[in-house]
Each structure stands twice: as structure tokens, then as C-alpha cells.
Design a protein around this motif. Structure first.
Motif, mmCIF file in Angstrom:
data_model
loop_
_atom_site.group_PDB
_atom_site.id
_atom_site.type_symbol
_atom_site.label_atom_id
_atom_site.label_comp_id
_atom_site.label_asym_id
_atom_site.label_seq_id
_atom_site.Cartn_x
_atom_site.Cartn_y
_atom_site.Cartn_z
ATOM 1 N N ALA A 205 0.153 -1.198 -0.101
ATOM 2 C CA ALA A 205 -0.132 0.203 0.330
ATOM 3 C C ALA A 205 0.705 1.296 -0.131
ATOM 4 C CB ALA A 205 -0.678 -0.207 1.488
ATOM 5 N N GLY A 206 0.462 2.007 -1.230
ATOM 6 C CA GLY A 206 1.385 3.639 -0.768
ATOM 7 C C GLY A 206 0.764 4.602 -0.752
ATOM 8 N N ASN A 207 -0.709 4.526 -0.735
ATOM 9 C CA ASN A 207 -1.739 5.907 -0.612
ATOM 10 C C ASN A 207 -2.282 5.950 1.196
ATOM 11 O OD1 ASN A 207 -2.363 6.910 -3.145
ATOM 12 N ND2 ASN A 207 -2.258 4.687 -3.396
ATOM 13 N N MET A 208 -1.888 4.788 2.161
ATOM 14 C CA MET A 208 -0.823 4.677 3.793
ATOM 15 C C MET A 208 0.099 5.195 4.025
ATOM 16 S SD MET A 208 -2.647 1.641 5.180
ATOM 17 C CE MET A 208 -3.261 0.338 3.876
ATOM 18 N N SER A 209 0.720 6.174 3.631
ATOM 19 C CA SER A 209 2.552 6.192 3.133
ATOM 20 C C SER A 209 2.819 4.918 2.782
ATOM 21 C CB SER A 209 2.893 7.060 4.478
ATOM 22 O OG SER A 209 4.260 6.904 4.559
ATOM 23 N N LEU A 210 3.649 3.640 3.260
ATOM 24 C CA LEU A 210 4.174 3.245 2.885
ATOM 25 C C LEU A 210 3.728 1.028 3.456
ATOM 26 C CD1 LEU A 210 5.349 0.786 0.754
ATOM 27 C CD2 LEU A 210 7.005 1.657 1.546
ATOM 28 N N PHE A 357 6.456 9.012 12.462
ATOM 29 C CA PHE A 357 6.689 9.707 13.719
ATOM 30 C C PHE A 357 5.896 9.217 14.033
ATOM 31 C CE2 PHE A 357 8.069 13.062 10.477
ATOM 32 C CZ PHE A 357 9.269 13.437 11.563
ATOM 33 N N THR A 358 6.542 7.767 14.765
ATOM 34 C CA THR A 358 6.406 7.291 16.044
ATOM 35 C C THR A 358 6.861 6.244 16.853
ATOM 36 O OG1 THR A 358 4.640 5.231 16.345
ATOM 37 C CG2 THR A 358 5.780 5.114 14.557
ATOM 38 N N SER A 359 6.345 5.552 17.409
ATOM 39 C CA SER A 359 7.371 4.693 18.802
ATOM 40 C C SER A 359 7.057 3.256 18.455
ATOM 41 C CB SER A 359 7.431 4.926 20.155
ATOM 42 O OG SER A 359 6.155 5.892 20.028
ATOM 43 N N GLU A 360 6.375 3.190 17.307
ATOM 44 C CA GLU A 360 6.277 2.136 17.021
ATOM 45 C C GLU A 360 7.270 1.072 16.851
ATOM 46 O OE1 GLU A 360 3.160 -0.409 17.456
ATOM 47 O OE2 GLU A 360 1.599 1.409 18.220
ATOM 48 N N LYS A 361 7.403 -0.143 16.417
ATOM 49 C CA LYS A 361 8.694 -0.542 15.917
ATOM 50 C C LYS A 361 8.131 -0.631 14.023
ATOM 51 C CE LYS A 361 11.859 -0.016 18.715
ATOM 52 N NZ LYS A 361 11.098 1.314 19.429
ATOM 53 N N THR A 362 7.151 -1.576 14.058
ATOM 54 C CA THR A 362 7.049 -1.835 12.695
ATOM 55 C C THR A 362 5.357 -1.255 12.297
ATOM 56 O OG1 THR A 362 5.488 -3.718 13.456
ATOM 57 C CG2 THR A 362 8.161 -4.341 12.141
ATOM 58 N N ILE A 363 5.586 -0.264 11.402
ATOM 59 C CA ILE A 363 4.505 -0.188 10.579
ATOM 60 C C ILE A 363 3.166 -1.223 9.597
ATOM 61 C CG2 ILE A 363 3.209 1.783 9.611
ATOM 62 C CD1 ILE A 363 3.830 2.771 12.291
ATOM 63 N N ASP A 364 2.432 -1.201 10.425
ATOM 64 C CA ASP A 364 1.725 -3.223 9.250
ATOM 65 C C ASP A 364 -0.105 -2.894 8.989
ATOM 66 O OD1 ASP A 364 1.437 -3.648 11.944
ATOM 67 O OD2 ASP A 364 2.563 -5.513 11.556
ATOM 68 N N LYS A 368 -1.873 1.812 12.446
ATOM 69 C CA LYS A 368 -0.478 2.315 13.585
ATOM 70 C C LYS A 368 -0.650 4.214 12.769
ATOM 71 C CE LYS A 368 1.296 -1.787 15.097
ATOM 72 N NZ LYS A 368 1.949 -2.869 14.307
ATOM 73 N N VAL A 369 -1.216 3.702 11.069
ATOM 74 C CA VAL A 369 -0.745 5.378 10.498
ATOM 75 C C VAL A 369 -1.243 6.508 10.679
ATOM 76 C CG1 VAL A 369 -0.402 6.207 7.404
ATOM 77 C CG2 VAL A 369 0.383 3.067 8.793
ATOM 78 N N ILE A 370 -2.827 6.041 11.290
ATOM 79 C CA ILE A 370 -3.395 6.991 11.198
ATOM 80 C C ILE A 370 -3.184 7.851 12.674
ATOM 81 C CG2 ILE A 370 -5.288 7.147 10.424
ATOM 82 C CD1 ILE A 370 -6.908 5.519 11.754
ATOM 83 N N ASN A 371 -2.562 6.885 13.932
ATOM 84 C CA ASN A 371 -1.841 7.086 15.187
ATOM 85 C C ASN A 371 -0.539 7.812 15.252
ATOM 86 O OD1 ASN A 371 -4.145 6.281 16.600
ATOM 87 N ND2 ASN A 371 -3.352 4.347 15.856
ATOM 88 N N LYS A 374 1.042 13.781 13.191
ATOM 89 C CA LYS A 374 1.134 14.807 12.069
ATOM 90 C C LYS A 374 1.784 15.988 11.915
ATOM 91 C CE LYS A 374 -3.073 12.573 10.212
ATOM 92 N NZ LYS A 374 -3.658 11.744 11.102
ATOM 93 N N GLU A 375 1.935 16.725 13.593
ATOM 94 C CA GLU A 375 2.634 17.977 14.273
ATOM 95 C C GLU A 375 3.988 17.289 13.499
ATOM 96 O OE1 GLU A 375 1.816 20.521 14.983
ATOM 97 O OE2 GLU A 375 -0.054 20.225 14.389
ATOM 98 N N HIS A 376 4.146 16.731 13.693
ATOM 99 C CA HIS A 376 6.006 16.546 14.171
ATOM 100 C C HIS A 376 6.161 16.351 12.174
ATOM 101 C CE1 HIS A 376 7.272 14.528 17.877
ATOM 102 N NE2 HIS A 376 6.478 15.933 17.559
ATOM 103 N N TYR A 377 4.991 15.582 11.714
ATOM 104 C CA TYR A 377 5.733 15.454 9.947
ATOM 105 C C TYR A 377 5.527 17.220 9.242
ATOM 106 C CZ TYR A 377 5.065 13.375 4.911
ATOM 107 O OH TYR A 377 5.723 13.708 4.013
ATOM 108 N N ASN A 378 4.603 17.826 9.647
ATOM 109 C CA ASN A 378 3.963 19.088 9.018
ATOM 110 C C ASN A 378 5.675 20.057 10.233
ATOM 111 O OD1 ASN A 378 1.611 18.401 8.308
ATOM 112 N ND2 ASN A 378 0.630 19.811 9.629
#
Ligand SMILES: *Cc1c(COP(=O)(O)O)cnc(C)c1O
Length: 425
Positions: A205-210, A357-364, A368-371, A374-378
Motif C-alpha cells: 500500500a502506497g496511499n497510507m504512506s508505505l 513519526f511514531t514509537s511503533e517499531k513495525t508499521i503494518d 498505526k499509520v493514522i496514529n 502529524k504535527e511532527h510530520y508537518n
């Protein structure tokens, strides 16, 4: 000055843009107006240079204005822009794609990924005589009605439109499930499997980041589609010829029934395609009864750009080298974040990466993506932009590396990221 250009644009173009993500709503601020591009660089209306990791959202895998592609387009244009009649280059393009992606036995060209998804769904419905389609939350397949739908109150209840203008009566034929959730998928097929025309999925998936699909999940999906005679559609509009020469399907070693393509296969021109098993594709007009058509489909200028791109990226070692660049970038940024103490996770495959920008180790998962923060990303996005590095103006978009990004470009990006991380921490 950019603000002035944007204000002018807004007078005649809704939101000032011809596709919403360009408007910088997610990150706030005023979008850059681009005057020209070359290799890995964009130049804005003030002639400021930016190192580009958007790559027109994927197509520019060889960098901008690649001389061979520009030449191919010029040569084709001199012979006429469009004929609305068959040309040899369409057959060459079809042969090339079928060679690179053996699951595709026949293919039809269209003009965008949206059109490819729309056509593939009609084909699957017409072929199976069923109406229900399954999609997954966080995947994007363009803006056709049946796919702008999210889950209702429960996974198997009627879908609801995500946009006004999509009829509720149509949305009820779309079931939305959770990406990478095997049990929910099995449950869904047990209950409604015999009514499912198609499952459409971004295998990476490339539309919820990757977020890469899970091998076991995708294997299960393939088995369930076989068992229930539902058409498995891999949406490789973004991942096709981007994550590997054979697309995501070659990485997972899974044969979809239909694949939809776009982005890279147009080399920067507006192109999409859908193709797959011959016995399914034969149901499309004029051979079969399922209608699909396009005035400019397969036009020679677009085919020249796309075919030249595919030929260039088929060269020996291209993807090893591209993935190596992406790895250096991802390892470097991850290391910098760690050093500064900013919680960050990254995913990458081939020439694509995701930054979380998360302390999760794996994003699957989409959850997890929506959590992610976003402030950090901006802050990161605007900090990088200020320093001349152009990332996607939304934390839900993937990043793209091209073969034209040099080792120095990548080092500069890592060093700049480290500098900006200090602003976050
Ligand atoms: C970009 C994209 C689409 C839509 O393609 P368009 O050419 O923008 O209509 C569909 N699916 C995926 C996975 C995409 O990334």
C-alpha cells in the motif's frame, strides 16, 4: 509571489489545483508553483531549486526530463499526436508489459489509474455476474464511485460513501475490510464469498504512506479468491515497475487475475492500463459484451514516453541500484532520528519509502499509520522544504527515489533531516 500565483489560480480552479493533495491542506501553507524540472530537481516560480522526493507521485523513476524520454516524445509528436486508430507502438507496449509481468496475458491501455480501476471492476462484475467488491481501508484506487466507499457500522454491513455524489445504493455493494487482517478476511469470505465479484488491493500500500502487505495475508487472499471464484485485482498503479521490475506481485510470487497499472507506465504522460488472464480479458468489447473505450487511449505520444521508460528501467541492475539508494536514505534518516531522539519508523521497498513519526517499531496497519504524529510530520515537511528538499505535502503519501538521485543528494537529505529533527525534539 507564490501566494499571488495561488490566489490567481483559485479564482478559476477549485482550490487552485487540479488534484486536491497539491493544495498543501494537510501540511498547511502555500504550494510551490513549479516552472521546470530536471533529474532529481524541481525549480519553482522563483527559480529556487528543490531536491524532489515526490517524482510526480511516482512516475519519474528516471528523474525529470530524462533526455531519452523527451526525445521519444518529440519524435512521436512530430508524426502526429493522436489518430484514434491502431498504431504499432501499442502492440510493442502490450508486449513489453506482458513480458515484464507474466500474470498479464492481455492488456488494455487507458488514460489514468482511476480509469483502469473503474474498468477492471466493471470487467470483474461482468465476468462473474456478481456485484459485490471488497476493498481495504487505507488503500486508494482512484476516485471512481464504487471505490470512494468506507466500511459501515460493521465490516460486513453496507458500505457508506466517503464523498457526496456517490449514491448510497451503489456504495452498498462495496465491502471495506482491514488491511493485513487474515481472520476478518476469512470471515468475510465465509459469509459472502459466493457474491464477491472482485477483491481489489494494493499488495504494497502506497496511499497510507508505505505499508507492505503481509505474505500470509496475501496468500490467503489468493486462495480465497480461487475457492470462491472471485476476481483478484492487484492495484499496482503505484507499485508496478516501482518496487521491483515485476511489481509487487513478483516480490510475493502471487498471480493476480487482473492487474491495474498507471504512473510509471506513462513515463510522466497520462496513462493507465488494466490487464490479466486472457479468458477474462476476452470479455471486453469488441471481443466480448463488457463495454470499455477511450478516444485517446494508447495514443502514440504517451506510449512513446511509457515504453521508453520501461525499456530504460529493464536494464541490468537498475532495481538493485535503485533499492540500494533507497536503503542508504532510509538507514541514514532512521539513524539521524535515533541520534536526536525523535521517535521514527520507516518502511521501504524498491524505490519507495514511508516515514512515520511514531514509537511503533513495525508499521503494518492503517490504524498505526493514522496514529502517527502529524504535527511532527508537518514540522519536518516545512523544515525540509525551507532547506530545498521537497517531500510529499501529506503524511499519508509515500516518498519516491529516482535513479537520478546521486549519493551526494542522498547524503544532503540525511544531513538536512538531522538538522530538522532537532527542531522537533
Ligand atoms: C495514483 C493511484 C491511483 C489512481 O491513479 P490516477 O492516475 O491518479 O487516476 C490508483 N491506485 C493507486 C494505488 C494509485 O497510487
Amino acid at each position: 509571489m507564490t501566494k499571488k500565483l495561488f490566489d490567481e489560480a483559485k479564482k478559476r480552479i477549485p482550490g487552485g489545483v487540479n488534484s486536491p493533495v497539491r493544495a498543501f491542506k494537510a501540511v498547511t501553507g502555500t504550494p510551490l508553483f513549479i516552472n521546470k524540472a530536471s533529474g532529481p530537481y524541481l525549480y519553482d516560480s522563483k527559480d529556487k531549486k528543490y531536491l524532489d522526493y515526490v517524482g510526480s507521485w511516482g512516475p519519474m523513476i528516471l528523474g525529470h526530463a530524462h533526455p531519452e524520454i523527451v526525445k521519444a516524445v518529440n519524435d512521436a509528436a512530430k508524426c502526429g499526436l493522436s489518430f484514434g486508430a491502431p498504431t504499432e507502438i501499442e502492440t510493442q507496449m502490450a508486449n513489453k508489459i506482458c513480458d515484464l509481468m507474466p500474470s498479464i496475458e492481455k492488456i488494455r491501455m487507458v488514460n489514468s489509474g482511476t480509469e483502469a480501476a473503474m474498468s477492471a471492476i466493471r470487467l470483474a462484475r461482468g465476468y462473474t455476474g456478481r456485484d459485490i467488491i471488497i476493498k481495504f481501508e487505507g488503500c486508494y484506487h482512484g476516485h471512481t464511485d464504487s471505490l470512494l466507499v468506507k466500511a459501515g457500522s460493521g465490516a460486513l454491513t453496507f458500505g457508506v460513501p466517503t464523498s457526496p455524489g456517490v449514491p448510497t445504493d451503489l456504495a452498498k455493494y462495496t465491502v471495506t475490510l482491514t488491511y493485513n487482517d487474515i481472520h476478518q478476511l476469512q470471515d468475510a469470505f465465509e459469509k459472502i464469498g459466493n457474491k464477491v465479484a472482485a477483491v481489489i488491493i494494493e499488495p504494497i500500500a502506497g496511499n497510507m504512506s508505505l505499508v507492505p502487505g503481509n505474505q500470509e495475508f496475501l496468500n490467503t487472499l489468493r486462495e480465497l479468491c480461487n475457492k470462491h471464484q472471485s476476481v483478484l485485482i492487484f492495484d499496482e498503479v503505484m507499485t508496478g515497475f516501482r518496487v521491483a521490475l515485476g511489481g509487487a506481485q513478483s516480490i510475493f510470487n502471487i498471480t493476480p487475475d487482473i492487474t491495474i497499472l498507471g504512473k510509471i507506465i506513462g513515463g510522466g504522460m497520462p496513462v493507465g492500463a488494466f490487464g490479466g488472464k486472457e479468458n477474462i480479458m476476452n470479455h471486453i468489447a469488441p471481443d466480448g459484451p463488457i463495454y470499455q473505450a477511450g478516444t485517446l487511449s494508447g495514443n502514440p505520444v504517451a506510449m512513446s514516453a511509457g515504453l521508453t521508460t520501461l525499456n530504460l528501467i529493464s536494464s541490468e541492475g537498475f532495481f538493485n541500484s535503485l533499492e540500494h539508494k533507497t536503503k542508504i536514505l532510509v538507514d541514514g534518516i532512521t539513524e539521524s532520528a535515533k541520534k536526536i531522539g525523535v521517535p521514527l519508523a520507516m518502511n521501504y521497498v524498491g524505490g519507495m519509502f514511508g516515514l512515520f513519526f511514531t514509537s511503533e517499531k513495525t508499521i503494518d496497519s492503517f490504524e498505526k499509520v493514522i496514529n502517527c504524529n502529524k504535527e511532527h510530520y508537518n514540522i519536518f515537511f516545512h523544515g525540509m522544504l525551507e532547506e530545498g528538499i521537497y517531500l510529499a505535502p501529506s503524511s499519508y503519501e509515500a516518498g519516491f527515489v529516482s535513479s537520478s538521485h546521486s549519493d551526494d543528494d542522498i547524503k544532503l537529505t540525511i544531513d538536512t533531516a538531522e538538522k530538522i529533527f532537532k527542531k522537533i525534539n
